[in-house]
Design a protein around this motif. Structure first.
Motif, PDB file in Angstrom:
ATOM      1  N   LYS A   1       0.831  -1.204   0.000  1.00 31.03           N
ATOM      2  CA  LYS A   1       0.000   0.000   0.000  1.00 31.03           C
ATOM      3  C   LYS A   1       0.867   1.256   0.000  1.00 31.03           C
ATOM      4  O   LYS A   1       1.825   1.362   0.757  1.00 31.03           O
ATOM      5  N   PRO A   2       0.532   2.258  -0.830  1.00 31.85           N
ATOM      6  CA  PRO A   2       1.270   3.516  -0.790  1.00 31.85           C
ATOM      7  C   PRO A   2       0.980   4.257   0.515  1.00 31.85           C
ATOM      8  O   PRO A   2      -0.177   4.388   0.926  1.00 31.85           O
ATOM      9  N   ALA A   3       2.017   4.729   1.161  1.00 35.41           N
ATOM     10  CA  ALA A   3       1.849   5.413   2.441  1.00 35.41           C
ATOM     11  C   ALA A   3       1.069   6.712   2.301  1.00 35.41           C
ATOM     12  O   ALA A   3       0.441   7.179   3.258  1.00 35.41           O
ATOM     13  N   SER A   4       1.075   7.277   1.091  1.00 35.53           N
ATOM     14  CA  SER A   4       0.440   8.577   0.871  1.00 35.53           C
ATOM     15  C   SER A   4      -1.079   8.497   0.792  1.00 35.53           C
ATOM     16  O   SER A   4      -1.755   9.534   0.834  1.00 35.53           O
ATOM     17  N   LEU A   5      -1.638   7.309   0.664  1.00 31.58           N
ATOM     18  CA  LEU A   5      -3.087   7.154   0.506  1.00 31.58           C
ATOM     19  C   LEU A   5      -3.718   6.560   1.752  1.00 31.58           C
ATOM     20  O   LEU A   5      -3.135   5.694   2.413  1.00 31.58           O
ATOM     21  N   SER A   6      -4.929   7.006   2.061  1.00 30.49           N
ATOM     22  CA  SER A   6      -5.712   6.401   3.131  1.00 30.49           C
ATOM     23  C   SER A   6      -6.166   5.007   2.700  1.00 30.49           C
ATOM     24  O   SER A   6      -6.034   4.618   1.536  1.00 30.49           O
ATOM     25  N   TRP A   7      -6.736   4.239   3.635  1.00 33.88           N
ATOM     26  CA  TRP A   7      -7.264   2.925   3.278  1.00 33.88           C
ATOM     27  C   TRP A   7      -8.327   3.057   2.189  1.00 33.88           C
ATOM     28  O   TRP A   7      -8.363   2.272   1.234  1.00 33.88           O
ATOM     29  N   GLU A   8      -9.212   4.051   2.351  1.00 36.42           N
ATOM     30  CA  GLU A   8     -10.298   4.219   1.385  1.00 36.42           C
ATOM     31  C   GLU A   8      -9.758   4.591   0.006  1.00 36.42           C
ATOM     32  O   GLU A   8     -10.231   4.075  -1.017  1.00 36.42           O
ATOM     33  N   GLN A   9      -8.787   5.472  -0.034  1.00 35.31           N
ATOM     34  CA  GLN A   9      -8.182   5.843  -1.320  1.00 35.31           C
ATOM     35  C   GLN A   9      -7.478   4.648  -1.956  1.00 35.31           C
ATOM     36  O   GLN A   9      -7.608   4.405  -3.159  1.00 35.31           O
ATOM     37  N   ALA A  10      -6.730   3.912  -1.155  1.00 31.01           N
ATOM     38  CA  ALA A  10      -6.005   2.754  -1.687  1.00 31.01           C
ATOM     39  C   ALA A  10      -6.957   1.717  -2.253  1.00 31.01           C
ATOM     40  O   ALA A  10      -6.673   1.093  -3.281  1.00 31.01           O
ATOM     41  N   ALA A  11      -8.099   1.531  -1.606  1.00 27.27           N
ATOM     42  CA  ALA A  11      -9.068   0.537  -2.072  1.00 27.27           C
ATOM     43  C   ALA A  11      -9.700   0.934  -3.397  1.00 27.27           C
ATOM     44  O   ALA A  11     -10.152   0.071  -4.160  1.00 27.27           O
ATOM     45  N   GLY A  12      -9.741   2.221  -3.691  1.00 29.52           N
ATOM     46  CA  GLY A  12     -10.342   2.673  -4.939  1.00 29.52           C
ATOM     47  C   GLY A  12      -9.390   2.700  -6.114  1.00 29.52           C
ATOM     48  O   GLY A  12      -9.803   3.013  -7.238  1.00 29.52           O
ATOM     49  N   LEU A  13      -8.128   2.341  -5.893  1.00 30.23           N
ATOM     50  CA  LEU A  13      -7.112   2.513  -6.928  1.00 30.23           C
ATOM     51  C   LEU A  13      -6.909   1.336  -7.879  1.00 30.23           C
ATOM     52  O   LEU A  13      -6.774   1.553  -9.093  1.00 30.23           O
ATOM     53  N   PRO A  14      -6.870   0.057  -7.419  1.00 31.04           N
ATOM     54  CA  PRO A  14      -6.300  -1.006  -8.277  1.00 31.04           C
ATOM     55  C   PRO A  14      -7.007  -1.246  -9.603  1.00 31.04           C
ATOM     56  O   PRO A  14      -6.355  -1.222 -10.657  1.00 31.04           O
ATOM     57  N   LEU A  15      -8.314  -1.498  -9.610  1.00 34.95           N
ATOM     58  CA  LEU A  15      -8.977  -1.857 -10.863  1.00 34.95           C
ATOM     59  C   LEU A  15      -9.041  -0.670 -11.822  1.00 34.95           C
ATOM     60  O   LEU A  15      -8.595  -0.762 -12.973  1.00 34.95           O
ATOM     61  N   ALA A  16      -9.594   0.441 -11.356  1.00 37.07           N
ATOM     62  CA  ALA A  16      -9.726   1.604 -12.233  1.00 37.07           C
ATOM     63  C   ALA A  16      -8.370   2.165 -12.617  1.00 37.07           C
ATOM     64  O   ALA A  16      -8.125   2.514 -13.775  1.00 37.07           O
ATOM     65  N   GLY A  17      -7.466   2.238 -11.642  1.00 30.79           N
ATOM     66  CA  GLY A  17      -6.125   2.744 -11.939  1.00 30.79           C
ATOM     67  C   GLY A  17      -5.375   1.828 -12.883  1.00 30.79           C
ATOM     68  O   GLY A  17      -4.681   2.295 -13.795  1.00 30.79           O
ATOM     69  N   GLY A  18      -5.505   0.516 -12.677  1.00 29.49           N
ATOM     70  CA  GLY A  18      -4.834  -0.436 -13.555  1.00 29.49           C
ATOM     71  C   GLY A  18      -5.379  -0.392 -14.975  1.00 29.49           C
ATOM     72  O   GLY A  18      -4.630  -0.545 -15.947  1.00 29.49           O
ATOM     73  N   THR A  19      -6.688  -0.190 -15.092  1.00 26.43           N
ATOM     74  CA  THR A  19      -7.303  -0.063 -16.419  1.00 26.43           C
ATOM     75  C   THR A  19      -6.746   1.161 -17.143  1.00 26.43           C
ATOM     76  O   THR A  19      -6.374   1.102 -18.326  1.00 26.43           O
ATOM     77  N   ALA A  20      -6.690   2.284 -16.430  1.00 29.51           N
ATOM     78  CA  ALA A  20      -6.150   3.505 -17.031  1.00 29.51           C
ATOM     79  C   ALA A  20      -4.687   3.329 -17.408  1.00 29.51           C
ATOM     80  O   ALA A  20      -4.255   3.766 -18.487  1.00 29.51           O
ATOM     81  N   LEU A  21      -3.923   2.683 -16.535  1.00 21.88           N
ATOM     82  CA  LEU A  21      -2.500   2.489 -16.793  1.00 21.88           C
ATOM     83  C   LEU A  21      -2.281   1.708 -18.075  1.00 21.88           C
ATOM     84  O   LEU A  21      -1.438   2.086 -18.914  1.00 21.88           O
ATOM     85  N   ARG A  22      -3.013   0.633 -18.261  1.00 26.61           N
ATOM     86  CA  ARG A  22      -2.856  -0.173 -19.483  1.00 26.61           C
ATOM     87  C   ARG A  22      -3.271   0.615 -20.720  1.00 26.61           C
ATOM     88  O   ARG A  22      -2.627   0.529 -21.776  1.00 26.61           O
ATOM     89  N   ALA A  23      -4.368   1.369 -20.601  1.00 33.79           N
ATOM     90  CA  ALA A  23      -4.849   2.129 -21.758  1.00 33.79           C
ATOM     91  C   ALA A  23      -3.866   3.219 -22.163  1.00 33.79           C
ATOM     92  O   ALA A  23      -3.748   3.557 -23.345  1.00 33.79           O
TER      93      ALA A  23
END
Length: 306
Positions: free
Chosen positions: A116-138
């Motif tokens: 987990k990135p130290a800069s993000l809260s638990w809630e922020q970290a939970a919202g990152l993987p799927l949507a962020g990973g989709t954007a990263l690949r695109a």
């Protein structure tokens, strides 16, 4: 453990109930995570309605949820990458729909997990993987964007907002389509907003002073606009329109990959990516979270907190 579950395919969101289930079995090459937060994605309620039944087997009762952030409380065989007590996050999709992350505990294959990135809260970290990973690949498939002009369709959405931040971090000039109410938000992410609607092609070409160098589509039904504004040999990608492949584009579908999630975590810790949390819900409020997700008017991520 307490978990949100549903017992059959249905469009009745109130069919999600909370009950006690046995802890998931800790398989080899997996970790058991105490769930601190779990991100909500449109795929969660689409799965509930049977939308992916043709391509993914389902085992009822289903615990929804493919995003997770939490603490490792046990490790399976051969998992030197993680230890008990590690704070982690993951896009936790498995080959079978069944054991998800809207629960007090979840087992996740180690290949999908990142610190987990130290800069993000638990809630922020939970919202990152799927949507962020989709954007990263695109964005990845578009190649080198430094000094180039990138058009993003749906730039203020859950995936699009990550796409904007990733592209800006790579030195791109980003033009992002969005409704006027989201224009200030896009400016805060480093994009130049462009209004949807009649005259869109002309507005894009005027803003770019000609064709754009690349396009990422995060909303769908934008192929005609893409082809009208993209330079002749420019790359383009879409997460919502498979027909782009017939016109030289790439269709993107994200898969669980801890290495990719770690890249997103590093961007967050470098101060180049953040997560906007639009709302948090308890396990007994999953139906309401799904309703808000279905409305299509949420800016940022919705998160379940067990």
């Amino acid at each position: 453990m307490r978990a949100a579950v549903y017992d059959h395919f249905t469009t009745d969101l109130d069919a999600v109930t909370v009950r006690d289930l046995p802890d998931p079995k800790l398989a080899p090459a997996s970790v058991l995570i105490e769930v601190k937060a779990a991100g909500v994605n449109p795929v969660d309620w689409k799965l509930m309605a049977g939308g992916l039944d043709a391509i993914m087997p389902t085992q009822f009762p289903v615990v929804p949820g493919w995003d997770v952030a939490g603490v490792v409380i046990a490790t399976g065989f051969d998992t030197p990458e993680f230890q008990v007590g590690d704070e982690v996050l993951a896009y936790a999709r498995k080959d079978t729909v069944g054991e998800g992350t809207f629960a007090e505990r979840a087992v996740v294959p180690v290949r999908a997990v990142a610190h987990k990135p130290a800069s993000l809260s638990w809630e922020q970290a939970a919202g990152l993987p799927l949507a962020g990973g989709t954007a990263l690949r695109a964005i990845d498939v578009l190649g080198d964007l430094a000094g180039r002009t990138l058009l993003i369709h749906g730039a203020a959405g859950g995936v699009g907002s990550f796409g904007v931040q990733i592209a800006v971090a790579r030195g791109a000039r980003v033009l992002g389509t969005a409704s006027p109410k989201n224009h200030d938000y896009l400016r805060s992410l480093g994009a130049e907003p462009i209004k949807y609607g009649d005259g869109l092609v002309d507005r894009i070409r005027a803003a770019a002073d000609g064709p754009v160098d690349a396009v990422a589509d995060f909303v769908g039904d934008q192929l005609a606009t893409t082809l009208a504004v993209l330079r002749a040999d420019g790359p383009h990608s879409s997460i919502a329109d498979g027909s782009v492949v017939e016109h030289g584009g790439q269709y993107v579908w994200v898969r669980p990959d801890g290495t990719e999630t770690a890249r997103l975590a590093q961007l967050a810790d470098d101060g180049k990516l953040t997560v906007d949390v639009a709302g948090t819900f308890g396990l007994d409020q999953v139906a309401e979270a799904f309703r808000q997700s279905q409305s299509g008017h949420v800016r940022g991520k919705l998160v379940i907190v067990p």
